[in-house]
Design a protein around this motif. Structure first.
Motif, mmCIF file in Angstrom:
data_model
loop_
_atom_site.group_PDB
_atom_site.id
_atom_site.type_symbol
_atom_site.label_atom_id
_atom_site.label_comp_id
_atom_site.label_asym_id
_atom_site.label_seq_id
_atom_site.Cartn_x
_atom_site.Cartn_y
_atom_site.Cartn_z
ATOM 1 N N VAL A 155 2.922 -9.345 10.171
ATOM 2 C CA VAL A 155 3.313 -8.545 9.006
ATOM 3 C C VAL A 155 2.105 -8.383 8.092
ATOM 4 N N MET A 156 2.254 -7.507 7.115
ATOM 5 C CA MET A 156 1.198 -7.304 6.144
ATOM 6 C C MET A 156 1.737 -7.538 4.742
ATOM 7 N N LEU A 157 1.022 -8.369 3.974
ATOM 8 C CA LEU A 157 1.334 -8.529 2.556
ATOM 9 C C LEU A 157 0.485 -7.516 1.803
ATOM 10 N N LYS A 158 1.093 -6.816 0.854
ATOM 11 C CA LYS A 158 0.366 -5.777 0.120
ATOM 12 C C LYS A 158 0.603 -5.920 -1.378
ATOM 13 N N ALA A 159 -0.491 -5.852 -2.125
ATOM 14 C CA ALA A 159 -0.387 -5.851 -3.589
ATOM 15 C C ALA A 159 0.312 -4.569 -4.032
ATOM 16 N N GLY A 164 -7.531 0.852 -2.396
ATOM 17 C CA GLY A 164 -8.828 0.574 -1.799
ATOM 18 C C GLY A 164 -8.834 -0.622 -0.867
ATOM 19 N N GLY A 165 -7.654 -0.966 -0.354
ATOM 20 C CA GLY A 165 -7.580 -2.042 0.624
ATOM 21 C C GLY A 165 -7.662 -3.435 0.021
ATOM 22 N N ARG A 166 -7.621 -3.516 -1.319
ATOM 23 C CA ARG A 166 -7.688 -4.847 -1.918
ATOM 24 C C ARG A 166 -6.286 -5.404 -2.166
ATOM 25 N N GLY A 167 -6.183 -6.722 -2.016
ATOM 26 C CA GLY A 167 -4.886 -7.374 -2.178
ATOM 27 C C GLY A 167 -3.983 -7.182 -0.978
ATOM 28 N N ILE A 168 -4.560 -6.873 0.197
ATOM 29 C CA ILE A 168 -3.728 -6.823 1.398
ATOM 30 C C ILE A 168 -4.151 -7.918 2.371
ATOM 31 N N ARG A 169 -3.197 -8.503 3.051
ATOM 32 C CA ARG A 169 -3.459 -9.573 4.017
ATOM 33 C C ARG A 169 -2.596 -9.375 5.260
ATOM 34 N N LYS A 201 6.100 -4.712 8.160
ATOM 35 C CA LYS A 201 5.704 -4.988 9.531
ATOM 36 C C LYS A 201 4.321 -4.381 9.750
ATOM 37 N N TYR A 202 3.482 -5.079 10.500
ATOM 38 C CA TYR A 202 2.127 -4.597 10.758
ATOM 39 C C TYR A 202 2.164 -3.553 11.860
ATOM 40 N N ILE A 203 1.603 -2.398 11.569
ATOM 41 C CA ILE A 203 1.496 -1.329 12.571
ATOM 42 C C ILE A 203 0.094 -1.422 13.170
ATOM 43 N N ALA A 204 0.005 -1.716 14.457
ATOM 44 C CA ALA A 204 -1.303 -1.923 15.092
ATOM 45 C C ALA A 204 -1.970 -0.589 15.411
ATOM 46 N N ARG A 207 -2.917 5.719 12.975
ATOM 47 C CA ARG A 207 -3.722 6.772 12.361
ATOM 48 C C ARG A 207 -3.321 6.923 10.906
ATOM 49 N N HIS A 208 -4.294 7.351 10.106
ATOM 50 C CA HIS A 208 -4.013 7.672 8.708
ATOM 51 C C HIS A 208 -3.979 9.192 8.609
ATOM 52 N N ILE A 209 -2.786 9.712 8.379
ATOM 53 C CA ILE A 209 -2.610 11.161 8.244
ATOM 54 C C ILE A 209 -1.940 11.424 6.904
ATOM 55 N N LEU A 231 -10.881 8.123 10.390
ATOM 56 C CA LEU A 231 -12.251 7.617 10.559
ATOM 57 C C LEU A 231 -12.750 7.056 9.229
ATOM 58 N N GLN A 232 -12.465 5.770 9.052
ATOM 59 C CA GLN A 232 -12.803 5.051 7.824
ATOM 60 C C GLN A 232 -13.550 3.786 8.184
ATOM 61 N N ARG A 233 -14.338 3.333 7.220
ATOM 62 C CA ARG A 233 -14.960 2.022 7.349
ATOM 63 C C ARG A 233 -14.889 1.330 6.002
ATOM 64 N N PHE A 286 5.853 6.487 5.763
ATOM 65 C CA PHE A 286 5.245 6.660 4.447
ATOM 66 C C PHE A 286 4.426 5.429 4.094
ATOM 67 N N MET A 287 3.228 5.617 3.555
ATOM 68 C CA MET A 287 2.413 4.481 3.108
ATOM 69 C C MET A 287 2.293 4.468 1.584
ATOM 70 N N GLU A 288 1.711 5.515 1.010
ATOM 71 C CA GLU A 288 1.656 5.622 -0.449
ATOM 72 C C GLU A 288 1.388 7.068 -0.848
ATOM 73 N N CYS A 437 -8.394 6.090 16.099
ATOM 74 C CA CYS A 437 -7.437 5.504 15.152
ATOM 75 C C CYS A 437 -8.242 4.807 14.059
ATOM 76 N N ILE A 438 -7.559 4.070 13.177
ATOM 77 C CA ILE A 438 -8.268 3.474 12.039
ATOM 78 C C ILE A 438 -9.234 2.363 12.448
ATOM 79 N N ASP A 439 -9.149 1.876 13.689
ATOM 80 C CA ASP A 439 -10.065 0.826 14.158
ATOM 81 C C ASP A 439 -11.370 1.395 14.715
HETATM 82 C C1 MV4 Z 1 -0.997 -0.973 6.774
HETATM 83 C C2 MV4 Z 1 -1.653 -1.129 8.023
HETATM 84 C C3 MV4 Z 1 -0.867 -1.509 9.093
HETATM 85 N N1 MV4 Z 1 0.457 -1.734 8.937
HETATM 86 N N2 MV4 Z 1 0.324 -1.202 6.678
HETATM 87 C C4 MV4 Z 1 -4.961 -0.331 4.168
HETATM 88 C C5 MV4 Z 1 -5.132 0.164 2.762
HETATM 89 C C6 MV4 Z 1 -3.777 0.377 2.215
HETATM 90 N N3 MV4 Z 1 -3.717 1.629 1.546
HETATM 91 C C7 MV4 Z 1 -2.852 0.324 3.387
HETATM 92 N N4 MV4 Z 1 -3.618 -0.127 4.523
HETATM 93 C C8 MV4 Z 1 -3.024 -0.411 5.700
HETATM 94 N N5 MV4 Z 1 -1.674 -0.614 5.668
HETATM 95 C C9 MV4 Z 1 1.018 -1.581 7.729
HETATM 96 N N6 MV4 Z 1 2.324 -1.821 7.591
HETATM 97 C C10 MV4 Z 1 -3.033 -0.892 8.084
HETATM 98 C C11 MV4 Z 1 -3.721 -0.535 6.924
HETATM 99 C C12 MV4 Z 1 -5.132 -0.282 7.083
HETATM 100 C C13 MV4 Z 1 -5.663 1.011 6.981
HETATM 101 C C14 MV4 Z 1 -4.857 2.109 6.699
HETATM 102 C C15 MV4 Z 1 -5.393 3.374 6.605
HETATM 103 C C16 MV4 Z 1 -6.737 3.567 6.843
HETATM 104 C C17 MV4 Z 1 -7.565 2.510 7.129
HETATM 105 C C18 MV4 Z 1 -7.034 1.230 7.205
HETATM 106 C C19 MV4 Z 1 -7.872 0.158 7.503
HETATM 107 C C20 MV4 Z 1 -7.355 -1.110 7.571
HETATM 108 C C21 MV4 Z 1 -5.976 -1.329 7.364
#
Ligand code: MV4
Length: 446
Positions: A155-159, A164-169, A201-204, A207-209, A231-233, A286-288, A437-439
Motif C-alpha cells: 500500500v501507499m501512505l500519502k500526505a 511533489g512526491g513528498r510525504g508518500i511512503r 493500494k499500491y499500483i505497480a 502511467r501518469h495520464i 516520463l518523470q524523474r 483518480f489521483m489528484e 511507465c513511471i519507472d
Molecule cells: C501512487 C503510486 C502508486 N500507487 N499511488 C507520486 C506523487 C503523488 N502525486 C502520487 N504518486 C504516486 N501515487 C498509488 N496508489 C505511484 C506514485 C508515483 C508516481 C506517480 C506519477 C508519476 C510519477 C510517480 C513516481 C513515483 C510514484
C-alpha cells in the motif's frame, strides 16, 4: 476587459502569459526580483516593477508585495502562473478583498483540492474510479494497519496536503507499517505543516495520464483531452505528449467524461488538470486535481488549437466558454521536451551561469516557450527550466522525427543542458514503442 494584468511569476510561464495579454490587447505588468532585473519577462512586459530580493519568499512568494505592486500600478487582475502563489487560497482571498481579479479558481476550489484525501472523496461522489484505500484520513496507526490488511499489501501512505512526491511512503508489508507511518507523518508535518495521511493500494508501474479541464463561471465544463506524463524523474516531468500512446479511444472518452464529472462535483472554475494513474490492466484511477495552468499545457494547445491562457483570462472575465465538448477535436500529435540547465555529469544537478551563445530551433511544427537569450545569466535561485521545446505533426512517428530535428538545432553554449539526454530518449525503444511507465526514466537514468 481587464486593463492591466500583473503576472506574478517569472521564467517561461511569465513570458507565455505576457504573450496572451498582448494577443488580447491587455497591458502586462511584470514583477521581478533583484536577481531577475535582466530576466526576459521583465524586459518584454509593457511595464515591470521590482518586488524584492532574490529569495522567492521575499519576492515572488510575498503576498503583500505582489498585492501592493498591483494596487500601486493599477492592475485589475493577477495571473499567478504555476508554483509560487498559484495555489495559495489566502492570496486569492486577499486579491478579492482588494478588488483585484485572481485569474484562476476560487479559494474554496483550492482548499478542497489541496486536501488530497478530500479530493479523492469528491472523485468518488462524482462516480469516478479511485484506488481502493482509506477513503479519507487515517485516524491512527491501528486504523492504517486495519485498512491495509483488508485491501492487501503493498500500500501507499500519502500526505493529504502533499505534493511533489513528498510525504508518500510505499509500505510493502505489515511489519513496515509502523516506521512508514512515522516517517510519512513526520515528513508531511515538516513539509506542509499538516501530518494528515491517507492510504491507497499500491499500483505497480502505472502511467501518469492527466486531463485538461476548462470550466467557466456559468456551469460549462469541458475537457481538452489528455496528456501522457509518465516520463518523470524524481517527480519532475521530462517529456510529455498528447495523445497518450496508451489510451484506446474508448478509455480516452471515459477518462475525459470522468474528469469533467469530478470538476463539476468540485464546483471547479477555471483551467485545471485531473491526474489519473493508469494500471497495466488499463484500469485507471483518480489521483489528484491541480488547480492551475501546468508547465505541459502547450501539448494540449497544439493538439486542440485552443489557447489555454487566453481561456483562463476569458473565464476570469466571466465570459462563456462559447463552445461544447463536441467542438473540441484532438488533431495530430504533440510532444514537449523540457530543456533544463542541468549538468549530466553531476546527475543532472542545476547548472546556472551565463548563456554565451544560443540557437533556438524553428521551422514547421515547432514551438519554443523560452525565457532565455544570448548573454543571459541564469540565476541560481529558481528552477532550472530554461525552455520548453514543443512540436506538432500529423502522427506520433512524425512528431518524434520533428522533435529530433528541432532538438538537434537547440544549441546552448556556456551552461550544460539536458538536450543530449533528450536526443537519447527520443531514440530509446521504450519511448519509440510508446510502451513506457513511471519507472522507465528512473531506470534509464540510474
Ligand atoms: C501512487 C503510486 C502508486 N500507487 N499511488 C507520486 C506523487 C503523488 N502525486 C502520487 N504518486 C504516486 N501515487 C498509488 N496508489 C505511484 C506514485 C508515483 C508516481 C506517480 C506519477 C508519476 C510519477 C510517480 C513516481 C513515483 C510514484
Amino acid at each position: 476587459m481587464f486593463k492591466k494584468i500583473l503576472i506574478a511569476n517569472r521564467g517561461e510561464i511569465a513570458v507565455r502569459i505576457i504573450r496572451a495579454c498582448r494577443d488580447m490587447g491587455i497591458v502586462s505588468l511584470a514583477v521581478y526580483s533583484e536577481a531577475d532585473k535582466d530576466a526576459l519577462h521583465s524586459h518584454i512586459a509593457d511595464e515591470s516593477v521590482c518586488i524584492g530580493p532574490a529569495a522567492a519568499r521575499e519576492s515572488y512568494l510575498n503576498v503583500e508585495r505582489v498585492i501592493s505592486a498591483a494596487l500601486s500600478s493599477g492592475a485589475d487582475a493577477i495571473h499567478p502562473g504555476y508554483g509560487f502563489l498559484s495555489e495559495n487560497s489566502r492570496f486569492v482571498e486577499l486579491c478579492g478583498e482588494h478588488g483585484i481579479t485572481f485569474i484562476g479558481p476560487t479559494p474554496e476550489n483550492i482548499r478542497l483540492l489541496g486536501d488530497k484525501a478530500q479530493a479523492v472523496i469528491t472523485a468518488q461522489k462524482a462516480g469516478a474510479p479511485t484506488v481502493p484505500g482509506s477513503n479519507g484520513l487515517l485516524k491512527s496507526l491501528g486504523h492504517a494497519g486495519e485498512v491495509a490488511g483488508k485491501i492487501g499489501y503493498p500500500v501507499m501512505l500519502k500526505a493529504s496536503s502533499g505534493g511533489g512526491g513528498r510525504g508518500i511512503r510505499l509500505v510493502a508489508s505489515a511489519n513496515e507499517m509502523q516506521s512508514a507511518w512515522d516517517n510519512a507523518r513526520a515528513e508531511a508535518l515538516a513539509c506542509f505543516g499538516d501530518d494528515g495521511v491517507y492510504l491507497e493500494k499500491y499500483i505497480a508501474s502505472p502511467r501518469h495520464i492527466e486531463i485538461q479541464i476548462l470550466a467557466d463561471k456559468h456551469g460549462n465544463t469541458i475537457h481538452l483531452g489528455e496528456r501522457e506524463c509518465s516520463l518523470q524523474r524524481r517527480h519532475q516531468k521530462v517529456l510529455e505528449e498528447s495523445p497518450s500512446p496508451f489510451l484506446s479511444s474508448e478509455t480516452r472518452a471515459r477518462m475525459g467524461a470522468d474528469a469533467v464529472s469530478i470538476a463539476r462535483q468540485a464546483g471547479y472554475v477555471g483551467a485545471g488538470t485531473i491526474e489519473f494513474l493508469a494500471g497495466q490492466d488499463k484500469n485507471y484511477y483518480f489521483m489528484e486535481m491541480n488547480p492551475r495552468i501546468q508547465v505541459e499545457h502547450p501539448v494540449t494547445e497544439l493538439v486542440t488549437g485552443r489557447d489555454i491562457v487566453l481561456e483562463q483570462i476569458r473565464i476570469a472575465l466571466g465570459e462563456h466558454l462559447g463552445y461544447n465538448q463536441s467542438d473540441v477535436i484532438q488533431s495530430g500529435h504533440a510532444i514537449e521536451c523540457r530543456v533544463c540547465a542541468e549538468d549530466p555529469a553531476k546527475s543532472f544537478a542545476p547548472c546556472p551561469g551565463e548563456i554565451k551563445s544560443l540557437n533556438v530551433p524553428g521551422g514547421p511544427g515547432v514551438r519554443v516557450d523560452s525565457s532565455v537569450y544570448q548573454g543571459y545569466k541564469i540565476p541560481p535561485y529558481y528552477d532550472s527550466l530554461i525552455a520548453k521545446l514543443i512540436v506538432h505533426d500529423h502522427d506520433r512517428p512524425g512528431a518524434i522525427t520533428r522533435m529530433k530535428r528541432a532538438m538537434a538545432e537547440f544549441l546552448v553554449d556556456g551552461v550544460s543542458t539536458n538536450c543530449d539526454f533528450h536526443l537519447e530518449l527520443l531514440k530509446n525503444p521504450d519511448f519509440t514503442s510508446g510502451e513506457y511507465c513511471i519507472d522507465t526514466l528512473e531506470k534509464l537514468m540510474n
